[in-house]
Design a protein around this motif. Structure first.
Motif, PDB file in Angstrom:
ATOM      1  N   LEU A   1       0.837  -1.209   0.000  1.00  0.00           N
ATOM      2  CA  LEU A   1       0.000   0.000   0.000  1.00  0.00           C
ATOM      3  C   LEU A   1       0.868   1.252   0.000  1.00  0.00           C
ATOM      4  O   LEU A   1       0.555   2.238  -0.677  1.00  0.00           O
ATOM      5  CB  LEU A   1      -0.929   0.009   1.214  1.00  0.00           C
TER       6      LEU A   1
ATOM      7  N   HIS B   1       3.570   1.735  -1.387  1.00  0.00           N
ATOM      8  CA  HIS B   1       4.096   1.948  -2.744  1.00  0.00           C
ATOM      9  C   HIS B   1       2.989   2.059  -3.794  1.00  0.00           C
ATOM     10  O   HIS B   1       3.285   2.151  -4.991  1.00  0.00           O
ATOM     11  CB  HIS B   1       5.039   0.804  -3.129  1.00  0.00           C
ATOM     12  N   GLY B   2       1.730   2.012  -3.369  1.00  0.00           N
ATOM     13  CA  GLY B   2       0.621   2.115  -4.318  1.00  0.00           C
ATOM     14  C   GLY B   2       0.516   0.934  -5.259  1.00  0.00           C
ATOM     15  O   GLY B   2       0.102   1.087  -6.412  1.00  0.00           O
TER      16      GLY B   2
ATOM     17  N   THR C   1      -6.538   7.050  -0.202  1.00  0.00           N
ATOM     18  CA  THR C   1      -6.574   6.124  -1.327  1.00  0.00           C
ATOM     19  C   THR C   1      -8.034   5.935  -1.686  1.00  0.00           C
ATOM     20  O   THR C   1      -8.812   5.421  -0.885  1.00  0.00           O
ATOM     21  CB  THR C   1      -5.950   4.766  -0.956  1.00  0.00           C
TER      22      THR C   1
ATOM     23  N   ARG D   1      -8.950   0.037  -7.138  1.00  0.00           N
ATOM     24  CA  ARG D   1      -8.388   1.381  -6.986  1.00  0.00           C
ATOM     25  C   ARG D   1      -9.058   2.302  -7.983  1.00  0.00           C
ATOM     26  O   ARG D   1      -9.237   1.943  -9.150  1.00  0.00           O
ATOM     27  CB  ARG D   1      -6.883   1.348  -7.238  1.00  0.00           C
TER      28      ARG D   1
ATOM     29  N   ARG E   1      -3.980   8.860  -5.340  1.00  0.00           N
ATOM     30  CA  ARG E   1      -3.084   7.882  -4.716  1.00  0.00           C
ATOM     31  C   ARG E   1      -3.307   6.515  -5.207  1.00  0.00           C
ATOM     32  O   ARG E   1      -3.573   5.515  -4.857  1.00  0.00           O
ATOM     33  CB  ARG E   1      -3.154   7.984  -3.227  1.00  0.00           C
TER      34      ARG E   1
END
Length: 191
Positions: free
Chosen positions: A133, A135-136, A164, A185, A191
């Motif tokens: 998370l 580091h996305g 996020t 996402r 983010r």
């Protein structure tokens, strides 16, 4: 490109395990286990931290040899044994059952893994989840909310410095009261 799919259980108050790493409050019956099997058998690999890997390796390699094992349990034992696995650990020297040991989460290496052919990548373990998370790197979230309040323990989601944004893909209620919240996402939401 393959997706990284977080697939974890948590209590209604946000814990993935109790204070002594217990998960005996997870309500996994045959219906939920069959669902897990259906989802996981399509994955390309399991990604986990050392603790999660060792918990799995202590039980699943021979779980189907138990004459008392239910059909879904026996099926998952075969899925787990045969699925490629990547375990992230600085202390584990080697691992069995189609497992590659990786020392650190390196974003470029994870992106290269995602670019390979095959099914999506199932992410498990709260510690490793926190790193991914940060580091996305998590594309989808399959969170199984169990109808319990654990009170304390290890939170599934760590504190973060930013928002996020997610988009709901699906929900499902199981007969045992567990609810699946399936998000992806939201690239437009940040983010």
């Amino acid at each position: 490109m393959r997706k990284i799919v977080l697939m974890m259980s948590m209590s209604l108050d946000g814990y993935s395990e109790g204070p002594d790493r217990e998960i005996d409050w997870h309500r996994v019956d045959d219906e939920l286990h069959r669902h897990f099997n259906d989802v996981l058998m399509e994955m390309g690999a399991f990604l986990s931290g050392r603790v999660t890997y060792e918990l799995m390796a202590d039980h699943w390699p021979t779980a189907d040899a138990d004459p008392q094992a239910s059909a879904p349990v026996a099926e998952f034992a075969r899925i787990w044994r045969n699925m490629p696995k990547v375990v992230f650990s600085r202390t584990l020297k080697h691992a069995g059952w189609h497992t590659t040991v990786v020392r650190d989460v390196v974003v470029e290496d994870i992106l290269a893994l995602k670019a390979q052919d095959g099914g999506d990548l199932a992410l498990g373990g709260a510690g490793l989840t926190a790193e991914f998370l940060r580091h996305g790197l998590v594309d989808e979230f399959r969170v199984y909310v169990h109808p319990v309040l654990a009170g304390r323990g290890k939170r599934l989601f760590p504190e973060a410095d930013g928002l996020t944004c997610l988009r709901l893909k699906d929900t499902r209620r199981f007969g045992n009261g567990v609810v699946l919240l399936h998000y992806e996402r939201d690239a437009a939401g940040g983010r």
